[in-house]
Design a protein around this motif. Structure first.
Motif, PDB file in Angstrom:
ATOM      1  N   ALA A   1      31.319  19.495  41.895  1.00 54.27           N
ATOM      2  CA  ALA A   1      30.887  20.848  42.277  1.00 54.27           C
ATOM      3  C   ALA A   1      29.359  20.938  42.249  1.00 54.27           C
ATOM      4  O   ALA A   1      28.747  21.496  43.163  1.00 54.27           O
ATOM      5  N   ARG A   2      28.748  20.359  41.227  1.00 54.80           N
ATOM      6  CA  ARG A   2      27.267  20.411  41.147  1.00 54.80           C
ATOM      7  C   ARG A   2      26.646  19.669  42.325  1.00 54.80           C
ATOM      8  O   ARG A   2      25.725  20.153  42.959  1.00 54.80           O
ATOM      9  N   TYR A   3      27.204  18.481  42.623  1.00 56.23           N
ATOM     10  CA  TYR A   3      26.653  17.699  43.739  1.00 56.23           C
ATOM     11  C   TYR A   3      26.823  18.436  45.075  1.00 56.23           C
ATOM     12  O   TYR A   3      25.924  18.456  45.912  1.00 56.23           O
ATOM     13  N   LEU A   4      27.976  19.085  45.230  1.00 55.77           N
ATOM     14  CA  LEU A   4      28.238  19.754  46.512  1.00 55.77           C
ATOM     15  C   LEU A   4      27.558  21.117  46.599  1.00 55.77           C
ATOM     16  O   LEU A   4      27.601  21.755  47.633  1.00 55.77           O
ATOM     17  N   THR A   5      26.969  21.562  45.476  1.00 53.20           N
ATOM     18  CA  THR A   5      26.369  22.892  45.326  1.00 53.20           C
ATOM     19  C   THR A   5      27.413  24.004  45.481  1.00 53.20           C
ATOM     20  O   THR A   5      27.110  25.096  45.965  1.00 53.20           O
ATOM     21  N   ALA A   6      28.645  23.728  45.046  1.00 57.77           N
ATOM     22  CA  ALA A   6      29.714  24.741  45.071  1.00 57.77           C
ATOM     23  C   ALA A   6      29.799  25.419  43.708  1.00 57.77           C
ATOM     24  O   ALA A   6      29.432  24.822  42.691  1.00 57.77           O
ATOM     25  N   ASP A   7      30.301  26.658  43.674  1.00 58.11           N
ATOM     26  CA  ASP A   7      30.469  27.344  42.382  1.00 58.11           C
ATOM     27  C   ASP A   7      31.616  26.729  41.599  1.00 58.11           C
ATOM     28  O   ASP A   7      31.602  26.726  40.370  1.00 58.11           O
ATOM     29  N   SER A   8      32.647  26.258  42.300  1.00 52.99           N
ATOM     30  CA  SER A   8      33.710  25.509  41.620  1.00 52.99           C
ATOM     31  C   SER A   8      34.399  24.596  42.618  1.00 52.99           C
ATOM     32  O   SER A   8      34.384  24.847  43.829  1.00 52.99           O
ATOM     33  N   VAL A   9      34.980  23.515  42.070  1.00 55.10           N
ATOM     34  CA  VAL A   9      35.797  22.602  42.881  1.00 55.10           C
ATOM     35  C   VAL A   9      37.082  22.363  42.112  1.00 55.10           C
ATOM     36  O   VAL A   9      37.046  22.098  40.902  1.00 55.10           O
ATOM     37  N   ALA A  10      38.232  22.509  42.772  1.00 53.69           N
ATOM     38  CA  ALA A  10      39.497  22.173  42.113  1.00 53.69           C
ATOM     39  C   ALA A  10      40.416  21.498  43.123  1.00 53.69           C
ATOM     40  O   ALA A  10      40.391  21.800  44.317  1.00 53.69           O
TER      41      ALA A  10
ATOM     42  N   ALA B   1      27.089  33.420  52.229  1.00 55.15           N
ATOM     43  CA  ALA B   1      28.188  33.576  51.253  1.00 55.15           C
ATOM     44  C   ALA B   1      27.604  33.730  49.845  1.00 55.15           C
ATOM     45  O   ALA B   1      26.628  33.057  49.486  1.00 55.15           O
ATOM     46  N   ARG B   2      28.207  34.609  49.043  1.00 58.15           N
ATOM     47  CA  ARG B   2      27.700  34.868  47.684  1.00 58.15           C
ATOM     48  C   ARG B   2      28.202  33.797  46.720  1.00 58.15           C
ATOM     49  O   ARG B   2      27.499  33.341  45.850  1.00 58.15           O
ATOM     50  N   GLU B   3      29.478  33.410  46.856  1.00 59.09           N
ATOM     51  CA  GLU B   3      30.053  32.338  46.023  1.00 59.09           C
ATOM     52  C   GLU B   3      30.872  31.422  46.934  1.00 59.09           C
ATOM     53  O   GLU B   3      31.504  31.895  47.879  1.00 59.09           O
ATOM     54  N   VAL B   4      30.875  30.128  46.598  1.00 61.26           N
ATOM     55  CA  VAL B   4      31.687  29.172  47.375  1.00 61.26           C
ATOM     56  C   VAL B   4      32.564  28.388  46.403  1.00 61.26           C
ATOM     57  O   VAL B   4      32.056  27.671  45.530  1.00 61.26           O
ATOM     58  N   HIS B   5      33.885  28.553  46.544  1.00 64.10           N
ATOM     59  CA  HIS B   5      34.844  27.852  45.686  1.00 64.10           C
ATOM     60  C   HIS B   5      35.634  26.897  46.574  1.00 64.10           C
ATOM     61  O   HIS B   5      36.386  27.338  47.445  1.00 64.10           O
ATOM     62  N   LEU B   6      35.441  25.598  46.354  1.00 64.58           N
ATOM     63  CA  LEU B   6      36.117  24.610  47.199  1.00 64.58           C
ATOM     64  C   LEU B   6      37.462  24.254  46.581  1.00 64.58           C
ATOM     65  O   LEU B   6      37.539  23.928  45.382  1.00 64.58           O
ATOM     66  N   ARG B   7      38.504  24.337  47.383  1.00 63.30           N
ATOM     67  CA  ARG B   7      39.852  23.989  46.916  1.00 63.30           C
ATOM     68  C   ARG B   7      40.396  22.895  47.827  1.00 63.30           C
ATOM     69  O   ARG B   7      40.396  23.037  49.053  1.00 63.30           O
ATOM     70  N   ILE B   8      40.890  21.826  47.192  1.00 60.80           N
ATOM     71  CA  ILE B   8      41.301  20.626  47.939  1.00 60.80           C
ATOM     72  C   ILE B   8      42.815  20.465  47.804  1.00 60.80           C
ATOM     73  O   ILE B   8      43.340  20.392  46.680  1.00 60.80           O
ATOM     74  N   SER B   9      43.493  20.358  48.948  1.00 58.86           N
ATOM     75  CA  SER B   9      44.964  20.398  48.936  1.00 58.86           C
ATOM     76  C   SER B   9      45.609  19.034  48.661  1.00 58.86           C
ATOM     77  O   SER B   9      46.730  18.771  49.084  1.00 58.86           O
TER      78      SER B   9
END
Ligand code: AMP
Length: 462
Positions: free
Chosen positions: A407-416, A368-376
């Motif tokens: 996000a930094r800890y999970l190595t994700a590009d963003s977390v929201a 994957a080129r970018e990983v954006h984690l979204r939490i419901s």
């Protein structure tokens, strides 16, 4: 985190309970038990393990009687030990009684200290046993009277089923933290059933009558159904049941869990959009919210992670070493779907962050080129004391870290995360539909003092 089931007035009570427990297996995988009543005598089968492993055809045949209760357990209070397997049973001067409990009593330790000071001997270290011990001390002549007297003294979350004297009793705490539903078999309407979730009814072809009301004690016997009230309190159904815990095919609190989860995903897509090529869920917990997110954001939905269903929930394994190993055991990424893509990954919650970190790395590893984690749901910042197993406050990653730090800890590009207002919108919260969201806000509906003593485990059965 447990599931309870009860049935009255049916020749196949044990078999139907066994089936019902299968449908409730997601609520607890440590142990399972069924107790039947054939008039004077209770028959019990209780073991560590999954429902399918605990019962054999022979054991089910030996569970005689027209009334049965069952339980699947994941421990929140008391260890994962054989002596704590439910339904708990006891013999006292009124005969035998069996009790199965979902929830967590917040004053159980204090009550136990008092009872032990008065000479009580406990045979488990489950909070549930306090209810039986209180019933044994009560001088009320009727079974319901003794239960009501005991429940007047306990505080916290309880959805319970009890059998004794050929009666089936169901009771729910005055706030109604945990679900409990009353139904009847379509083929034999004189047979009432009680379950933690309606998915258990679907399996045995029962129809929903209504929720057991918060603060209600329902007695079912040969005379039919009788209802009594404990005290009144504001309703506080657990919002985390809708977010994560319940099965999406259940209708809880008069709402379809599936529909509410789709709405959580839709609102999340509106609140926290991301430029991405695909939306993928963390299966199974994120699937329905991811559908809602994909629909709301108008981004294609794909399955980028495939789950091995023959491995239990990873978080649910009590030991850390097994949990870490478990992520790879459970999920496999699909490089053909993920390679070169900007990916939105949707999951329902982050607790410690350990699993999510491995998942993000796995998705990146698959190209994957970018990983954006979204939490419901909103960040989990406080532990639950009402029956959902959560680690201590210091172990909750969102208690001490912002979404960017996470996000930094999970190595994700963003977390929201979904906002508290967004969750309220999704679950249709309002003055007549209030929830417990203490894990997201720290506002605990029942104030309580921490237990005076931290009980040591004093007997381990191998
Ligand atoms: P982690 O990244 O280690 O915090 O784990 C997150 C995962 O745990 C998510 O997929 C959630 O669905 C799941 N989860 C959240 N709460 C619980 C809970 N009380 N028991 C088991 N799993 C949970």
């Amino acid at each position: 985190m447990c599931g309870v089931f009860g049935i009255s007035n049916h020749p196949e009570a044990a078999n139907l309970t066994y089936l019902g427990l299968h449908a409730l297996q997601h609520r607890g995988q440590e142990s399972a038990g069924v107790v039947t009543s054939d008039g004077g005598t209770l028959h019990a089968v209780r073991k560590m393990g999954l429902v399918a492993d605990v019962f054999s055809a022979d054991l089910l045949r030996s569970l005689r009687g027209r009334v049965a209760i069952g339980h699947v357990r994941y421990s929140t209070a008391g260890g994962s030990l054989p002596k704590n397997i439910q339904p708990l049973t006891a013999e006292y001067r009124h005969g035998a009684v069996a009790l199965a409990h979902n929830g967590n009593l917040v004053n159980a330790e204090n009550l136990r200290d008092e009872l032990e000071a008065d000479g009580a001997i406990f045979s488990s270290n489950s909070d549930t046993e306090v209810i039986l011990q209180l019933m044994a001390r009560c001088s009320e002549p009727s079974l319901v009277g003794r239960l009501a007297w005991a429940l007047a003294q306990v505080q916290g979350a309880y959805s319970l089923v009890l059998t004794a004297e050929d009666k089936l009793i169901a009771a729910r705490d005055p706030h109604g933290f945990r679900p409990l539903i009353l139904g009847r078999l379509r083929q034999s309407p004189e047979t009432y059933v009680i379950a933690s979730e309606t998915c258990a009814f679907d399996l045995i072809e029962a129809e929903v009558i209504r929720d057991v009301e918060p603060g209600e004690i329902l007695t079912i016997d040969e005379q039919g159904l009788h209802s009594e009230r404990l005290r009144e309190a504001p309703r506080r159904f657990c919002v985390f049941e809708h977010v994560y815990f319940a099965r999406p095919d259940s209708v809880l609190d008069s709402q379809s869990v599936y529909e509410l989860r789709v709405r959580m995903g839709e609102v999340l897509a509106r609140e926290a959009p991301a430029d991405a090529d695909i939306v993928i869920p963390v299966p199974d917990s994120g699937v329905v919210a991811a559908l809602g997110f994909a629909r709301g954001a108008q981004i294609p939905f794909e399955m980028g992670l495939i789950r091995n269903h023959y491995v239990g929930r990873t978080f649910i394994e009590p030991k850390d070493s097994i949990r870490h190993f478990g992520v790879k055991l459970k999920l496999n990424p699909l490089p053909g779907i993920l390679e070169g893509k900007r990916v939105v990954v949707v999951d329902d919650s982050i607790v410690r962050g350990t699993t999510s970190r491995k998942i993000v790395k796995m998705i990146r590893g698959a190209g994957a080129r970018e990983v954006h984690l979204r939490i419901s749901s909103p960040p989990v910042i406080r532990p639950c004391f009402y029956g959902i197993d959560t680690p201590t406050r210091s172990e909750l990653i969102a208690n001490s870290h912002s979404p960017d730090e996470i996000a930094r800890y999970l190595t994700a590009d963003s977390v929201a995360y979904l906002s508290p207002a967004g969750l309220a919108e999704a679950v249709r919260e309002g003055p007549t539909r209030a929830f417990c969201h203490a894990c997201f806000t720290g506002e605990y509906p029942i104030a309580f003092n921490p237990p005076t003593s931290r009980r040591q485990l004093r007997l381990v059965e191998l």
